[in-house]
Design a protein around this motif. Structure first.
Motif, short mmCIF file in Angstrom:
data_model
loop_
_atom_site.label_atom_id
_atom_site.label_comp_id
_atom_site.label_asym_id
_atom_site.label_seq_id
_atom_site.Cartn_x
_atom_site.Cartn_y
_atom_site.Cartn_z
N LEU A 54 0.81 -1.22 0.00
CA LEU A 54 0.00 0.00 0.00
C LEU A 54 0.85 1.27 0.00
N TYR A 55 1.81 1.36 0.88
CA TYR A 55 2.53 2.63 1.03
C TYR A 55 3.33 3.04 -0.21
N PRO A 56 4.02 2.12 -0.89
CA PRO A 56 4.65 2.53 -2.16
C PRO A 56 3.61 2.96 -3.20
N LEU A 57 2.46 2.29 -3.22
CA LEU A 57 1.38 2.68 -4.13
C LEU A 57 0.90 4.09 -3.81
N MET A 58 0.72 4.40 -2.53
CA MET A 58 0.25 5.74 -2.14
C MET A 58 1.29 6.79 -2.54
N ASN A 59 2.56 6.47 -2.42
CA ASN A 59 3.61 7.41 -2.84
C ASN A 59 3.56 7.66 -4.34
N ARG A 60 3.30 6.60 -5.12
CA ARG A 60 3.17 6.77 -6.57
C ARG A 60 1.95 7.63 -6.91
N LEU A 61 0.84 7.39 -6.22
CA LEU A 61 -0.36 8.20 -6.45
C LEU A 61 -0.13 9.66 -6.07
N LYS A 62 0.65 9.89 -5.01
CA LYS A 62 1.01 11.26 -4.62
C LYS A 62 1.89 11.89 -5.70
N ASP A 63 2.87 11.14 -6.20
CA ASP A 63 3.75 11.67 -7.25
C ASP A 63 2.98 12.04 -8.50
N GLU A 64 1.88 11.36 -8.76
CA GLU A 64 1.03 11.64 -9.93
C GLU A 64 -0.03 12.72 -9.62
N ASN A 65 0.02 13.27 -8.41
CA ASN A 65 -0.94 14.29 -7.96
C ASN A 65 -2.38 13.80 -7.98
N LEU A 66 -2.55 12.51 -7.70
CA LEU A 66 -3.89 11.93 -7.63
C LEU A 66 -4.41 11.88 -6.19
N SER A 75 -4.37 11.82 19.97
CA SER A 75 -4.38 12.12 21.40
C SER A 75 -3.45 11.18 22.15
N SER A 76 -3.30 9.97 21.64
CA SER A 76 -2.31 9.05 22.21
C SER A 76 -1.67 8.29 21.05
N GLY A 77 -0.41 8.05 21.16
CA GLY A 77 0.29 7.33 20.11
C GLY A 77 0.94 8.26 19.11
N ILE A 78 1.38 7.66 18.02
CA ILE A 78 2.11 8.42 17.01
C ILE A 78 1.14 9.07 16.01
N PRO A 79 1.60 10.13 15.32
CA PRO A 79 0.75 10.75 14.30
C PRO A 79 0.43 9.77 13.17
N ARG A 80 -0.70 10.01 12.52
CA ARG A 80 -1.10 9.18 11.38
C ARG A 80 -1.11 10.03 10.11
N LYS A 81 -0.72 9.38 9.01
CA LYS A 81 -0.77 10.04 7.72
C LYS A 81 -2.12 9.72 7.07
N TYR A 82 -2.90 10.77 6.82
CA TYR A 82 -4.22 10.61 6.20
C TYR A 82 -4.13 10.99 4.72
N TYR A 83 -4.88 10.25 3.91
CA TYR A 83 -4.88 10.45 2.47
C TYR A 83 -6.23 10.94 1.98
N ASN A 84 -6.18 11.87 1.03
CA ASN A 84 -7.37 12.39 0.36
C ASN A 84 -7.13 12.36 -1.14
N ILE A 85 -8.22 12.24 -1.89
CA ILE A 85 -8.13 12.27 -3.34
C ILE A 85 -8.12 13.72 -3.81
#
Length: 110
Positions: A54-66, A75-85
């Motif tokens: 998934l994560y390499p795919l999401m990076n490719r979709l980001k590189d394509e500006n999709l 509130s607890s734990g590490i930050p999360r990376k959220y994705y939007n179209i």
């Protein structure tokens, strides 16, 4: 039956449709973080997808500006990376859907 051939074909089919699946899920304009997106794919399909896929795919979709992403503190734990179209991502998945429906119709007619 050639199981090795079928397994390779299934693998290639999955690889070829993952971008379409991810963009189709994101087009509802709900934000997803990686693990949540994996679970949504599992819930809507019979496809198992690993984080390492998934994560390499999401990076490719980001590189394509999709898609775009943002880090959100929790509130607890590490930050999360959220994705939007993006708008381009929506236009792209609309075209992909048209092609998918056409090829599906063609295959089903054989």
């Amino acid at each position: 039956m050639n199981n090795e051939f079928i397994n390779k074909w299934i693998s290639q089919l999955k690889k070829g449709t993952l971008s379409f699946l991810v963009l189709s899920i994101l087009k509802d304009k709900k934000e997803y973080y990686g693990y949540d997106l994996i679970n949504e794919i599992k819930k809507r399909t019979a496809i198992e997808i690993a984080e390492g896929t998934l994560y390499p795919l999401m990076n490719r979709l980001k590189d394509e500006n999709l898609v775009v992403s943002k880090w959100v503190e929790q509130s607890s734990g590490i930050p999360r990376k959220y994705y939007n179209i993006t708008a381009s991502g929506i236009d792209t998945v609309v075209e992909m859907t048209k092609y998918w429906n056409n090829i599906n119709k063609t295959i089903n007619s054989i």
